[in-house]
Design a protein around this motif. Structure first.
Motif, mmCIF file in Angstrom:
data_model
loop_
_atom_site.group_PDB
_atom_site.id
_atom_site.type_symbol
_atom_site.label_atom_id
_atom_site.label_comp_id
_atom_site.label_asym_id
_atom_site.label_seq_id
_atom_site.Cartn_x
_atom_site.Cartn_y
_atom_site.Cartn_z
ATOM 1 N N ARG A 1 0.839 -1.199 0.000
ATOM 2 C CA ARG A 1 0.000 0.000 0.000
ATOM 3 C C ARG A 1 0.870 1.243 0.000
ATOM 4 O O ARG A 1 2.069 1.184 0.286
ATOM 5 C CB ARG A 1 -0.946 0.013 1.200
ATOM 6 N N GLY B 1 1.398 -4.119 3.086
ATOM 7 C CA GLY B 1 -0.023 -3.988 3.375
ATOM 8 C C GLY B 1 -0.454 -4.931 4.480
ATOM 9 O O GLY B 1 0.293 -5.824 4.893
ATOM 10 N N PHE C 1 -4.204 0.751 -2.179
ATOM 11 C CA PHE C 1 -3.421 -0.341 -2.754
ATOM 12 C C PHE C 1 -3.317 -0.146 -4.262
ATOM 13 O O PHE C 1 -4.242 -0.510 -5.001
ATOM 14 C CB PHE C 1 -4.088 -1.687 -2.463
ATOM 15 N N GLY D 1 -4.450 -3.228 -6.789
ATOM 16 C CA GLY D 1 -4.980 -3.975 -5.659
ATOM 17 C C GLY D 1 -5.576 -5.322 -5.986
ATOM 18 O O GLY D 1 -5.031 -6.361 -5.616
#
Length: 290
Positions: free
Chosen positions: A172, A188, A209, A212
């Motif tokens: 992240r 993360g 993110f 992600g």
């Protein structure tokens, strides 16, 4: 709900969509249980805003396109703009926002932003199409920002988990106090694609993110939850104000500016440059599990 709010129903779901921002206002199942956050200003007045022509914040809340510079608040202007309803059936509504003198003052392009919502069984489909109707290349970012109840109906007292279909532990990019993203990536909180939602995760606001996931599930590990799929939306954010009874599941194409970057929209992470006459499509689907 106002008189011009669109009401969609198919016996399984009932969805309402307002012309302001083409924003979903309510999502209920056949038993009348509400799944969408209701916009209480004590925490956040939004419910499911659409983010355009930027996602997140710009440094000093100012953007630039070439030599044109202007103020622009977080997530752009579409969420506070009136969309025209151009088509509706019992299970579908189609809204469009066209460029105007007002939008050109801050964003000097001709565009059309189409938002279509429709119901398929226990699934809500949300599709967006951005069209460059002008004569110059058009940079922009786009995202969805829906907020769903925490806890979900019937799952009170149970842990809620976000599970990434692809698994893994995406890195992240932390948010600064001014809403810009830090340059460095950090580990993360997912473990093998799994994250239990807890208040402490959001002490520094949203979790962002880059790259992600294109599919995930949110809800209790036993019992019904919400299943999501995303299309052309590679970035993901999760956000829950401390104490708020909702979780935002936000698929994006683009993010806030990174610290040290300038105001040019084209230089923002994952910005899209759309040629004259071209279009780009984005979408997500959320299914209420039985």
């Amino acid at each position: 709900m106002t008189a011009d709010t669109s009401v969609l129903s198919n016996g399984e779901l009932r969805l309402t969509v307002a012309p302001l921002g083409a924003e979903m206002q309510s999502l209920r199942d056949a038993a009348g249980q509400e799944y969408l956050w209701h916009g209480d200003g004590a925490f956040w007045t939004g419910r499911a805003p659409v983010l355009f022509p930027i996602v997140g914040r710009a440094a000093g809340d100012r953007i630039a396109v070439g030599d044109h510079a202007a103020p622009m608040g977080q997530h752009g202007f579409a969420r506070r703009s009136h969309f025209d309803l151009v088509g509706q059936t019992d299970t579908m509504c189609h809204h469009v926002l066209n460029a105007s003198d007002t939008t050109r003052e801050v964003y000097p392009f001709d565009f059309a932003l189409h938002l279509v919502h429709w119901l398929e069984g226990r699934t809500v489909q949300c599709e967006a199409r951005v069209e460059n109707t002008g004569t110059e290349d058009m940079p922009f970012g786009f995202g969805f920002h829906p907020a769903f109840c925490w806890p979900l109906p019937g799952a009170e007292g149970q842990d809620h988990v976000v599970t990434l279909e692809a698994g893994g532990a995406p890195q992240r990019r932390p948010l600064r106090d001014d809403g810009l993203l830090r340059r460095e990536m950090v580990p993360g909180p997912f473990t093998d694609g799994r994250l239990t939602i807890e208040e402490a995760l959001f002490a520094d606001r949203a979790l962002v993110f880059p790259n992600g996931s294109d599919a995930l599930r949110y809800g209790p590990e036993t019992g019904a939850g919400l299943s999501f799929t995303f299309r052309n939306l590679p970035d993901l954010a999760l956000w829950k104000p401390i104490g708020a009874p909702f979780l935002c599941v936000e698929p994006w194409h683009g993010t806030a500016s990174v610290e040290g970057d300038g105001p040019q929209i084209a230089d923002r992470p994952n910005s899209i440059i759309l040629a004259p006459g071209a279009s780009a499509e984005f979408g997500y689907a959320v299914t209420l599990e039985a």
